[in-house]
Design a protein around this motif. Sequence first.
Motif, PDB file in Angstrom:
ATOM      1  N   THR A 116       0.882  -1.157   0.000  1.00 25.00           N
ATOM      2  CA  THR A 116       0.000   0.000   0.000  1.00 25.00           C
ATOM      3  C   THR A 116       0.921   1.208   0.000  1.00 25.00           C
ATOM      4  OG1 THR A 116      -1.569  -1.217   1.356  1.00 25.00           O
ATOM      5  CG2 THR A 116      -1.866   1.158   1.231  1.00 25.00           C
ATOM      6  N   PRO A 117       0.965   1.977  -1.102  1.00 24.84           N
ATOM      7  CA  PRO A 117       1.935   3.070  -1.165  1.00 24.84           C
ATOM      8  C   PRO A 117       1.691   4.096  -0.070  1.00 24.84           C
ATOM      9  CG  PRO A 117       0.893   2.690  -3.300  1.00 24.84           C
ATOM     10  CD  PRO A 117       0.127   1.895  -2.302  1.00 24.84           C
TER      11      PRO A 117
ATOM     12  N   ASN B  51       5.108   7.877   8.641  1.00 24.40           N
ATOM     13  CA  ASN B  51       5.976   6.869   8.034  1.00 24.40           C
ATOM     14  C   ASN B  51       6.857   7.457   6.931  1.00 24.40           C
ATOM     15  OD1 ASN B  51       5.161   4.779   9.735  1.00 24.40           O
ATOM     16  ND2 ASN B  51       3.286   4.497   8.558  1.00 24.40           N
TER      17      ASN B  51
ATOM     18  N   TYR C 235      16.343   9.053   7.323  1.00 27.73           N
ATOM     19  CA  TYR C 235      17.602   8.355   7.025  1.00 27.73           C
ATOM     20  C   TYR C 235      18.477   9.147   6.063  1.00 27.73           C
ATOM     21  CZ  TYR C 235      15.816   4.141   9.243  1.00 27.73           C
ATOM     22  OH  TYR C 235      15.340   3.230  10.148  1.00 27.73           O
TER      23      TYR C 235
ATOM     24  N   MET D 175      -5.297  -1.328   0.647  1.00 29.73           N
ATOM     25  CA  MET D 175      -5.402  -1.653  -0.769  1.00 29.73           C
ATOM     26  C   MET D 175      -4.781  -0.562  -1.612  1.00 29.73           C
ATOM     27  SD  MET D 175      -6.711  -4.578  -1.232  1.00 29.73           S
ATOM     28  CE  MET D 175      -7.150  -4.567  -2.972  1.00 29.73           C
ATOM     29  N   ARG D 176      -4.223  -0.996  -2.706  1.00 32.25           N
ATOM     30  CA  ARG D 176      -3.648  -0.046  -3.653  1.00 32.25           C
ATOM     31  C   ARG D 176      -4.787   0.796  -4.216  1.00 32.25           C
ATOM     32  NH1 ARG D 176       1.185  -0.394  -6.625  1.00 32.25           N
ATOM     33  NH2 ARG D 176       1.668  -2.322  -5.559  1.00 32.25           N
TER      34      ARG D 176
ATOM     35  N   ILE E 150      -1.830  -2.782  12.952  1.00 33.96           N
ATOM     36  CA  ILE E 150      -1.050  -2.187  14.045  1.00 33.96           C
ATOM     37  C   ILE E 150      -1.988  -1.969  15.227  1.00 33.96           C
ATOM     38  CG2 ILE E 150       0.580  -0.957  12.549  1.00 33.96           C
ATOM     39  CD1 ILE E 150      -1.123   1.592  13.098  1.00 33.96           C
TER      40      ILE E 150
ATOM     41  N   ASP F 205      -3.175   1.026  17.689  1.00 30.55           N
ATOM     42  CA  ASP F 205      -3.145   2.484  17.666  1.00 30.55           C
ATOM     43  C   ASP F 205      -2.412   2.998  18.910  1.00 30.55           C
ATOM     44  OD1 ASP F 205      -3.606   5.168  17.465  1.00 30.55           O
ATOM     45  OD2 ASP F 205      -5.675   4.922  16.778  1.00 30.55           O
ATOM     46  N   LEU F 206      -1.319   3.710  18.673  1.00 27.33           N
ATOM     47  CA  LEU F 206      -0.507   4.204  19.795  1.00 27.33           C
ATOM     48  C   LEU F 206      -1.334   5.130  20.691  1.00 27.33           C
ATOM     49  CD1 LEU F 206       2.376   4.256  21.000  1.00 27.33           C
ATOM     50  CD2 LEU F 206       2.837   6.238  19.553  1.00 27.33           C
TER      51      LEU F 206
ATOM     52  N   ILE G 128      11.807   3.129  18.118  1.00 27.98           N
ATOM     53  CA  ILE G 128      11.339   3.468  16.771  1.00 27.98           C
ATOM     54  C   ILE G 128      12.561   3.413  15.880  1.00 27.98           C
ATOM     55  CG2 ILE G 128      11.623   5.999  16.952  1.00 27.98           C
ATOM     56  CD1 ILE G 128       8.793   6.148  15.516  1.00 27.98           C
ATOM     57  N   ARG G 129      12.363   3.170  14.566  1.00 27.17           N
ATOM     58  CA  ARG G 129      13.518   3.066  13.678  1.00 27.17           C
ATOM     59  C   ARG G 129      14.395   4.300  13.783  1.00 27.17           C
ATOM     60  NH1 ARG G 129       9.862   2.025   8.634  1.00 27.17           N
ATOM     61  NH2 ARG G 129       8.412   2.805  10.180  1.00 27.17           N
ATOM     62  N   SER G 130      15.680   4.150  14.140  1.00 26.47           N
ATOM     63  CA  SER G 130      16.297   2.896  14.555  1.00 26.47           C
ATOM     64  C   SER G 130      17.051   3.159  15.858  1.00 26.47           C
ATOM     65  CB  SER G 130      17.278   2.398  13.473  1.00 26.47           C
ATOM     66  OG  SER G 130      16.604   2.206  12.248  1.00 26.47           O
TER      67      SER G 130
ATOM     68  N   MET H 290       6.891   2.708  19.154  1.00 27.32           N
ATOM     69  CA  MET H 290       6.199   3.917  18.701  1.00 27.32           C
ATOM     70  C   MET H 290       5.844   3.861  17.217  1.00 27.32           C
ATOM     71  SD  MET H 290       6.427   5.573  21.577  1.00 27.32           S
ATOM     72  CE  MET H 290       6.360   7.344  21.516  1.00 27.32           C
ATOM     73  N   GLU H 291       6.231   2.811  16.539  1.00 31.00           N
ATOM     74  CA  GLU H 291       5.918   2.689  15.111  1.00 31.00           C
ATOM     75  C   GLU H 291       4.409   2.649  14.913  1.00 31.00           C
ATOM     76  OE1 GLU H 291       8.202   2.691  12.836  1.00 31.00           O
ATOM     77  OE2 GLU H 291      10.043   2.030  13.858  1.00 31.00           O
ATOM     78  N   GLN H 292       3.959   3.165  13.765  1.00 24.50           N
ATOM     79  CA  GLN H 292       2.556   3.012  13.378  1.00 24.50           C
ATOM     80  C   GLN H 292       2.499   2.534  11.933  1.00 24.50           C
ATOM     81  OE1 GLN H 292      -0.509   4.168  15.860  1.00 24.50           O
ATOM     82  NE2 GLN H 292       1.143   2.767  16.374  1.00 24.50           N
ATOM     83  N   ASP H 293       3.434   1.682  11.585  1.00 22.96           N
ATOM     84  CA  ASP H 293       3.497   1.158  10.225  1.00 22.96           C
ATOM     85  C   ASP H 293       3.340  -0.363  10.306  1.00 22.96           C
ATOM     86  OD1 ASP H 293       3.796   0.967   7.538  1.00 22.96           O
ATOM     87  OD2 ASP H 293       5.842   1.725   7.449  1.00 22.96           O
TER      88      ASP H 293
ATOM     89  N   SER I 183      15.192  -2.569  10.230  1.00 27.87           N
ATOM     90  CA  SER I 183      15.427  -1.450   9.321  1.00 27.87           C
ATOM     91  C   SER I 183      16.877  -1.488   8.870  1.00 27.87           C
ATOM     92  CB  SER I 183      15.172  -0.127  10.042  1.00 27.87           C
ATOM     93  OG  SER I 183      16.053  -0.040  11.152  1.00 27.87           O
ATOM     94  N   ALA I 184      17.218  -0.588   7.966  1.00 28.27           N
ATOM     95  CA  ALA I 184      18.590  -0.512   7.460  1.00 28.27           C
ATOM     96  C   ALA I 184      19.572  -0.236   8.595  1.00 28.27           C
ATOM     97  CB  ALA I 184      18.688   0.577   6.401  1.00 28.27           C
ATOM     98  N   LEU I 185      19.089   0.427   9.652  1.00 25.85           N
ATOM     99  CA  LEU I 185      19.982   0.780  10.758  1.00 25.85           C
ATOM    100  C   LEU I 185      19.695  -0.098  11.978  1.00 25.85           C
ATOM    101  CD1 LEU I 185      22.041   3.089  10.359  1.00 25.85           C
ATOM    102  CD2 LEU I 185      20.084   3.289   8.835  1.00 25.85           C
TER     103      LEU I 185
END
Lengths: 190, 651
Positions: A28-29, A49, A56, B1-2, B516, B518-519, B550-552, B575-578, B624-626
């Motif tokens: 989902t973008p 997000n 980064y 959904m897209r 998720i 909800d925070l 949270i990241r990171s 704390m993420e909401q993703d 994540s990347a970090l």
Amino acid sequence: MVLAALLPLLLFVFPLWKITLEAPQYPTPLGMYIYINDFADANPHDIKNINLMNHYVGMKYIPDAIPEFKIFPIGIIITTVIGLIIALKANHKWFLYWFIMMVMVSTAGLIDFYIWEHDYGHDLDPKAIMKFTNPDGSVMGFQPPFFGSKDILNFTAHSYPQLGAYCLGGGIALGLVAYFFGKKEKTLKA
Amino acid sequence: MRKFKNPMLVLFGLALVFTSCGDQKKGNSGALTSNAAEKVYVAPGEHDEFYAFVSGGFSGQMSVYGLPSGRLFKVIPVFSQDAEKAWGYNEETKPMLNTSFGFVPWDDSHHPDISQTNGELDGRYVFINGNNTPRIAKIDLTVFETTEIIEIPNSAGNHSSSFVTENTEYVVAGTRFSVPVPQRDMPINEYKGNFKGALTFISVDPEDGGMDIKFQLMMPGFDYDLSHPGRGKSHGWFFFTTYNSEEASTLLEVNASQNDKDFIAAVNWKKIEEYVNNGGGTKMPSNYAHNVYNEETHTATSTMKKEVLVVNPTDVPGAVFFLPTPKSPHGCDVDPSGEYIVGNGKLSADLTVHSFTKMLDAIEGKKYDGDAYGIPILKFEDVLAGTVSQPGLGPLHTEFDGQGNAYTTFFISSEVVKWKLGTWEVVDRQPCFYSVGHLMIPGGNSRKPFGKYVLAMNKITKDRYLPTGPEVTQSAQLYDISGEKMELLLDFPTVGEPHYAAGIAADIVKARSKKIFDLKENKHEYGITSDADVRVERNGKEVHIYMSMIRSHFNPDNIEGIKVGDKVYFHVTNMEQDYDVPHGVSIIGANTSELLIMPGQTETFVWEPKQPGVWPFYCTDFCSALHQEMQGYVRVSPANSNIDLSWSLGD
Ligand SMILES: [Cu+2]
């Protein structure tokens, strides 16, 4: 002409622009609507997000509010009021002046949007976690496209006007149409 | 959904969906040469058509598979501690495993059943029984987590459980081992006439799903093996198979196999419900745990209940009857119409099918064949609908496809046999590898089965897979039942012992699955909703760290002022909401599991540092990347030092 003056008010209901970020990890973008007085998530938490991703590369957080959110609504209300006064009181020549004024105001808005985007994409934190350079060695910017689509690292960014913008455009165009009708009517009367 | 910008694209997409549906139907009907691999192949990125919730048996858990692919998605911890998910290790979920015997970290999970509305699966909850220390758990299918566990008093070997009535009015738990009620010190050989078999009816709140024991029916001291609710015309009744009607307490393999017939107990629960609602029954002092996980506080509480309402079956005339059924029946299965009650007499060569209509007529005519402890026994011939003659050896369990066919597993002859309801003729048989126990047709336990696949769950695999030493995997086998003949499509290994499973069309469940927490809704006592609330507090020797992740990074990631002998609570909020961004955390030498924390959730682990030093903690889920940078330090000073608490993030 009344319709022409009123249509831009729909900007308070519909978004002006939308920026969408697509990547494989985001089935989902991520998306952000730009309203005349607000930034809004396309889906819940999208802006949070987007900020998380962008930190980064050292991009600033998308602010909760920018001065434009105060100025633009006032501008639209003023031009609407002017448009209504013209529609009811003035002759068709004023329709043309209103049209020209609206084109200028909108252009100013678009230029402002571009400047904000450019700044958002280029004013990077010098302590950015990841620094990217262009092939020529200059610091890579992450400005989303002004109009259209563009690949930025792992994302494909899309930037397109939304219903609000079409209402504004429609209103402006109607102003011009009203001018020509008014002109024709006058010619006929004469 | 897209989100599709272009409506034409959407139309085009729909056209594709419709076209592919049409093709599928064509493929299923009457294809002469079929390709099993193709039938179970779910292309990368595609979703399975069904969820299968498979019990873990002695693992104590419940695993979630996709059908037809047999892919494992998740092992939901239920009755056993699970270090991977901190279940029973973190402070929040420890109360879920509390019982009247204290903290019990394991159980034997057996029979999942999905909640129903109007006799059809509604996909809200899965219930599953803990057999050893009698408990019923509820798994909420918006989160795929265990959110409630109720202990069953006066019960032992909670096996004829946990089946739901047609509108999930009740989830039912019957005892396999009869015991003294109340428990007391007495000679074992005085079992006969003194032990009782409790059949427990747990009401399920239609709004919040809350479980509460409505009443316990105190039956004679038989072994109540399996049960199923009536449906349709027989809604309002519940049927339990019994064995050991001999009431033996030793060498049951011989002594409980003497009677030619045991019973199916038919219980008119609506009648008993009415009796209880009018003040019937006796309140008996008791002690059992009721554990509830609250999704907003992300924390479980355990309450000890002190009373249970007990009903003596002879006090409610017309509520309980015995249907003689040959040879220690195991499965007790009711067809989708509610008319046929199948008794799978596991030591019998035949399958016995009773008729609900005939049963009502026999009750009406009071044609009894004596009684057992005051409970009328109906005449075998009066209630018999028919017999499936010599279908196999050791029938265990039957399910239905909704098209007039029944499918029965045979443990000894190791096969699934398809037969027709009404004519009782055997249509097809397929071998199982090996020694099949239960089988499952998605929705096979409701008015409306999805009669496309049957999943057979085997007890033994021997040489079916690559060997893994003396202990080899257990397994399930998937058969296509859309045609006249069954076709074996797939073997797949299972987690623990798959006693039974429940299946449901994925579409009913997947749209409701949460992404998720909800925070903003986080009401955890030690949770935080913004970085402004991050802090460390000392209360004597207890230190509470209110930490965010949270990241990171963690906040704080440097903590000083902890001393040897402190009890340090890490209360960590993601704390993420993703979607799909959990973080984990643990610290060197922690005598407990990691935490695995979902976006918006708070969890707590306790650390008791034993040596001065600077001890690292880090994120245990590659986020994540970090991710590798997601780490921090705690400075631990000697017990007598006077370093003040301090905490920080960044310079
Ligand atoms: Cu992490």
